[in-house]
Scaffold this active site. Structure first.
Site, short mmCIF file in Angstrom:
data_model
loop_
_atom_site.label_atom_id
_atom_site.label_comp_id
_atom_site.label_asym_id
_atom_site.label_seq_id
_atom_site.Cartn_x
_atom_site.Cartn_y
_atom_site.Cartn_z
CG ASP A 71 38.33 33.48 39.28
OD1 ASP A 71 37.63 34.36 39.82
OD2 ASP A 71 38.55 33.43 38.06
CG ASP A 84 38.79 39.14 33.96
OD1 ASP A 84 38.76 39.16 35.21
OD2 ASP A 84 38.68 38.09 33.30
C1 GAL Z 1 38.12 35.30 35.57
C2 GAL Z 1 39.44 35.81 36.11
C3 GAL Z 1 40.46 35.69 35.00
C4 GAL Z 1 40.58 34.24 34.61
C5 GAL Z 1 39.21 33.67 34.23
C6 GAL Z 1 39.27 32.17 34.03
O1 GAL Z 1 37.16 35.42 36.55
O2 GAL Z 1 39.31 37.14 36.52
O3 GAL Z 1 41.70 36.21 35.43
O4 GAL Z 1 41.14 33.53 35.67
O5 GAL Z 1 38.25 33.94 35.22
O6 GAL Z 1 38.04 31.63 33.68
#
Ligand code: GAL
Length: 739
Positions: free
Chosen positions: A491, A555
């Site tokens: 990520d 998200d």
């Molecule tokens: C976001 C991601 C989510 C989750 C989150 C964790 O950037 O899109 O799916 O993984 O971080 O902090």
């Protein structure tokens, strides 16, 4: 003055005098950056950019911008608002959603903020609002007021956004202090009867007396099929509770409406919900082999595949033609070992029980590609957020094993929140106290025949501000391999601090190529899931650089707006889906979700959930369940175990559906399947029930002789190649057309 002008003026005056709320949708100004001066009402924001608060700042000239941004709005707050209100205590300001940290100021006074301590960067995505007493000197009645909002975005979409009705200021009404609580679960022992307890409650000083009206309507006919009225009185700690029982229901959508009318003020409180209805036929007691028709692994790497099968237990598994190096556990259907020789090995699987035998031809493909069909599994994020722990992951694994693995679900993935704050002395990544022994957890998951997934970031920190893999990529990949990791979600997050402000495509690719190379050095197949929200149109290149799947969006949250705007906006990425490489419009939001310690039932209606699973299946998207599987209810279980629906997702051609018809109120998607048949989704995106007639000839689908309703697993009758289907609001008809 002409009479008509006078009348018009009077109407305007009347409309203003009786205004119940002030819309706060238009007139906003915006800038990136940060300064305390921007909260000051006297600051001149004339040169700031005009911005539409319905959309993130990324969508309005600030692509990929993470960090601080400020919004300002000048607005007159008329005292008539107070005068016309029944209660005159408090004013509420609602400003859609803030992504992530926010602080709201009125004329320089801080009203509310959503982060703990003094670190705005620790804020999280959520509603942006403030409540203030009408006596608060911050409000300048009948004068110009300045609302200023300071936002910090950690990654992905940023800023304020939401639906128009979410931006306004209004007086709190007496019914605003009361709530119809429908959070409880429905009980339904069979398809036909349903019961549920509902509460009307308050935690204010007010005492309420009135009537609670309950109605059930059939959206197909608008007919009232049930109604009940009760006297309802409630006060703080004394909720009014009522259990409703419904009988003789058909397995279809019904609208349930609860209306409380307060005797004293005549004000209404209304809540609607939709009754769950189960479409998936009961799983047969006879053996059935489910899942994809192919499975890929790399030569020389540890092999693990559990044959998904259902039927009364015990089941006995047999496989003929297994390549050298593999062995089958005949009681569990788990195949393990290693194969060194590259080839596509056709095998024959037989699964039997006391009631019969199921047979299936299956390919084990030993070669470069893994993840030949979209990943099916679970991820901790939408359920637990950063409060994931070892016990919660084990509960998920056990439930997948007991209830879902027979239908092909296999991954158990930990998202953010497992990492320690500091690396070990040797620089190795280590889990935090919530995960005492990662290898033991991995062994437990593998022992169930399932696969184990983990999460990291190419940046120094993850989005949850835990340790990322920056400059430790080889070491982390090897640690994962030692633990037995089968899946890595990677990520972007704080890699934003490393990358240039406006990265080129090569700069977007770079951190993902680095980790790809590190994963390749391990002796393990690790499914590689890129998460960078589609920046740099990642669908165009993520597969080429070795991504098995890649997020195409920010998200998801459990609302129709979020799910539908993501799901119905994937056409640009469609051509890039192929075996081993799939677009990922984010994880599922069915069941009990919560992103933390408290879970709630998804805010999607049952119809919207059928749409969600159908659409993600047509899009050949990874299906990663995002709920607490320890609280898996009957509806959600049925939603996730329809083998004919899952077969559309898992089709070995690996194609993503194309949209073949776009109308204002409905959309038709078609997905090619490997045997020449087609999966067709007709989605009613309107707010009303729709009777739709689809002319299959017009869509070039006239030559198919069999039309099957996939959710109900029943063939349908056709009238002159015209298909008539009634679809509730936000629901779907999912079909398979074949010969
Ligand atoms: C976001 C991601 C989510 C989750 C989150 C964790 O950037 O899109 O799916 O993984 O971080 O902090």
């Amino acid at each position: 003055m002409k009479k008509s002008i006078l009348l018009a003026l009077l109407l305007v005056v009347f409309a203003t005098a009786s205004a119940q709320n002030i819309p706060l949708l238009k007139g906003w100004k915006f800038t990136t950056g940060d300064s305390p001066e921007w909260a000051n009402p006297a600051f001149n924001d004339q040169n700031w950019q005009a911005i539409n608060v319905q959309k993130s700042w990324e969508a309005q000239g600030h692509q990929n911008y993470d960090g601080f941004g400020w919004y300002r709005l000048h607005v007159v707050i008329p005292s008539s608002l107070k005068a016309s209100a029944y209660l005159k205590d408090s004013l509420r300001i609602e400003l859609g959603h803030a992504d992530d940290g926010y602080a709201v100021y009125l004329n320089g006074h801080l009203l509310n903020q959503n982060f703990k301590g003094d670190n705005i960067q620790k804020g999280r995505y959520g509603p942006c609002k403030a409540l203030l007493a009408t006596q608060n000197p911050a409000i300048l009645w009948d004068k110009d007021n300045v609302i200023a909002v300071r936002i910090f975005d950690t990654g992905g979409d940023g800023g304020l956004y939401g639906e128009p009705k979410q931006f306004n200021a209004e007086m709190l009404d007496v019914v605003d202090y009361a709530r119809i609580n429908t959070d409880g679960d429905f009980d339904y022992s069979d398809q036909k009867s349903l019961s549920k307890s509902v509460k009307v409650e308050t935690n204010s000083q007010y005492q309420y007396k009135g009537k609670l009206y309950f109605t059930v309507t059939d959206p197909a006919t608008d007919k009232l099929i049930y109604s009940k009225t009760d006297d309802a009185a409630f006060a703080t700690k004394k909720a009014f509770e009522k259990r409703y029982e419904l009988k003789d229901l058909a397995p279809k959508s019904y609208t349930l409406t609860y209306t409380f009318i307060d005797d004293r003020s005549g004000k209404k409180l209304i809540k609607t919900e939709h009754a769950p209805y189960i479409l998936t036929p009961e799983t047969s007691k006879k053996p059935r082999i489910n899942g994809a028709d192919i499975y890929g692994q790399q030569p020389g790497h540890p092999f693990l595949y559990k044959i998904p099968a259902t039927g009364v237990k015990p089941l006995k598994f047999e496989v003929s033609g297994l390549p050298q190096g593999l062995t089958l556990d005949k009681a569990t259907g788990v195949i393990t070992g290693t194969v060194t020789k590259r080839a596509a090995y056709p095998v024959q699987i037989n699964v039997s029980n006391s009631l019969g035998v199921a047979r299936k031809k299956f390919i084990i493909k030993i070669g470069d590609e893994i993840g030949l069909t979209p990943a099916l599994g679970w991820n901790s994020w939408n359920a637990f957020g950063l409060s994931v722990n070892d016990a919660r992951v084990r509960v998920a694994a056990k439930n997948i094993s007991d209830k879902l693995s027979g239908h092909g679900w296999s991954y158990v993935n930990i998202d953010d929140g497992w990492e320690a704050e500091k690396r070990g002395d040797d620089g190795a990544i280590v889990p935090n106290e919530k995960f005492p022994d990662m290898k033991a957890l991995s062994d437990y998951i593998h022992g169930l025949g399932l696969k184990f997934g983990i999460y990291s970031s190419p940046g120094p920190m993850t989005c949850g501000r835990y340790l990322g893999s920056y400059q430790h990529e080889d070491q982390d990949a090897q640690t994962y391999a030692n633990w037995g990791v089968d899946y890595l979600k990677y990520d972007w997050c704080y890699y934003g601090d490393i990358a240039p402000a406006s990265p080129t495509i090569d700069e977007y690719k770079k951190p993902y190529q680095v980790m790809r190379a590190s994963l390749d050095k391990t002796n393990r197949d690790i499914f590689y899931s890129l998460c960078q929200y589609g920046m740099g149109e990642s669908w165009n290149w993520a597969g080429e650089i070795g991504g098995n799947s890649w997020r195409t969006t920010g998200d998801i949250v459990d609302t129709w707006t979020s799910m539908s705007s993501i799901g119905f906006n994937q056409l640009m990425a469609s051509p890039h889906a192929r075996p081993g490489h799939f677009n990922d419009p984010d994880m599922l939001i069915v069941g009990k979700v919560g992103w933390g310690d408290n879970q709630h039932n998804t805010r999607l209606t049952p119809d919207e959930q059928y749409t969600h699973i159908s659409l993600w299946s047509l899009l050949a998207s990874p299906l990663l369940i995002g709920c607490d599987l320890g609280q898996l209810d009957r509806f959600t279980l049925n939603l996730l175990t329809n083998d004919e629906v899952l077969a559309i997702n898992q089709d070995i051609l690996g194609k993503q559906a194309a949209r073949v018809l776009t109308k204002d109120d409905y959309l038709i998607y078609v997905k090619d399947l490997h045997d020449g048949s087609k999966a067709v989704g007709i989605f009613n995106i309107s707010d009303n029930y729709k009777n739709i007639t689809v002319d299959l000839n017009n869509l070039g689908l006239g030559h198919f002789t069999t039309i099957r309703d996939v959710w109900r697993q029943k063939n349908l009758a056709l009238n002159n190649k015209a298909l008539k289907t009634g679809i509730p609001s936000h629901a779907v008809t999912l079909l398979k057309l074949s010969n």
